[in-house]
Design an enzyme around this catalytic site. Sequence first.
Site, short mmCIF file in Angstrom:
data_model
loop_
_atom_site.label_atom_id
_atom_site.label_comp_id
_atom_site.label_asym_id
_atom_site.label_seq_id
_atom_site.Cartn_x
_atom_site.Cartn_y
_atom_site.Cartn_z
N GLY A 213 5.35 -21.52 -77.71
CA GLY A 213 6.12 -20.41 -77.16
C GLY A 213 6.67 -19.58 -78.31
O GLY A 213 6.83 -20.07 -79.42
N GLN B 239 12.36 -13.49 -82.03
CA GLN B 239 11.95 -14.27 -83.19
C GLN B 239 11.10 -13.47 -84.17
O GLN B 239 10.87 -13.92 -85.30
CB GLN B 239 11.18 -15.53 -82.75
CG GLN B 239 12.06 -16.52 -82.01
CD GLN B 239 11.26 -17.73 -81.56
OE1 GLN B 239 10.65 -17.70 -80.51
NE2 GLN B 239 11.25 -18.78 -82.36
N CYS C 52 11.88 -25.72 -82.90
CA CYS C 52 11.87 -24.26 -82.76
C CYS C 52 11.18 -23.66 -83.98
O CYS C 52 11.45 -24.08 -85.11
CB CYS C 52 13.30 -23.75 -82.65
SG CYS C 52 13.44 -21.97 -82.50
N LEU C 53 10.31 -22.70 -83.76
CA LEU C 53 9.60 -22.07 -84.88
C LEU C 53 10.56 -21.33 -85.81
O LEU C 53 10.21 -21.06 -86.96
CB LEU C 53 8.54 -21.09 -84.36
CG LEU C 53 7.34 -21.71 -83.63
CD1 LEU C 53 6.44 -20.63 -83.08
CD2 LEU C 53 6.55 -22.64 -84.54
N HIS D 105 13.69 -22.60 -73.00
CA HIS D 105 13.95 -22.38 -74.42
C HIS D 105 13.71 -20.91 -74.78
O HIS D 105 14.53 -20.28 -75.47
CB HIS D 105 13.03 -23.32 -75.22
CG HIS D 105 13.15 -23.23 -76.71
ND1 HIS D 105 13.67 -24.24 -77.49
CD2 HIS D 105 12.77 -22.25 -77.58
CE1 HIS D 105 13.62 -23.87 -78.77
NE2 HIS D 105 13.08 -22.68 -78.85
N GLU D 106 12.59 -20.35 -74.30
CA GLU D 106 12.25 -18.96 -74.64
C GLU D 106 13.20 -17.97 -73.98
O GLU D 106 13.60 -16.96 -74.60
CB GLU D 106 10.80 -18.63 -74.24
CG GLU D 106 9.72 -19.52 -74.86
CD GLU D 106 9.85 -19.68 -76.35
OE1 GLU D 106 10.30 -18.75 -77.03
OE2 GLU D 106 9.49 -20.76 -76.85
N HIS E 223 16.22 -17.66 -75.95
CA HIS E 223 16.06 -16.82 -77.15
C HIS E 223 16.39 -15.36 -76.85
O HIS E 223 16.96 -14.66 -77.68
CB HIS E 223 14.62 -16.88 -77.67
CG HIS E 223 14.38 -17.95 -78.70
ND1 HIS E 223 15.11 -18.04 -79.87
CD2 HIS E 223 13.47 -18.96 -78.75
CE1 HIS E 223 14.66 -19.07 -80.58
NE2 HIS E 223 13.66 -19.64 -79.93
ZN ZN Z 1 12.78 -21.37 -80.48
#
Ligand code: ZN
Length: 188
Positions: free
Chosen positions: A69, A74, A113-114, A155-156, A159
């Site tokens: 995701g 981000q 998380c990226l 989660h997304e 964000h």
């Molecule tokens: Zn994340």
Amino acid sequence: MDEHVEGQVIEEELDPERETRRRFALAQIRQYPDAALKMQARAVEQFDDELRDLVRRMKLLMVDAHGIGLAATQVGVLRRVFVFQLAEDDVRAIVNPEIVERGDETEVSDEGCLSIQGVTVPVERSLHVVIEGKDESGEDVRYELDDYEARCVQHETDHLDGVLMLDRTTPEARREALGVLRPRIVLT
Ligand SMILES: [Zn+2]
């Protein structure tokens, strides 16, 4: 298997070319504590080529970074859109997503998380959600998701509201994660 939303807590050895692509992708993803990660994204009003270019770029970055995701915040774009992996080789975009149903049943599981490399923290999420929005062409979409995919879209969606997994975890796990993150921030 480890639960890792977004994150690429992959133990397997990557071939050098894929590893290079992964590093290149990660370098283009905002890293904690970048200010964009704490900002609220605005609704998308125009479904134009610019949006579709953004979605295309985000899908490539997500796949190259070995994520499942990726939200626009981000990559520093404050628009309400994210991409996620629905199935193998099937990455979808949701624009202006709304979680319209959340099941009562929840589960605590570790997330990555990226944008927060190198740590995972336990987060309680609903096991079942229904999410609605548009795709990048402006068509209505609706997904009924369970388990892993349900966790991912929660989660997304967070964000897009500037909420990170660090804001959702226990105080102890947060403290521990920040302890890991701080020295690295100084070094990079
Ligand atoms: Zn994340």
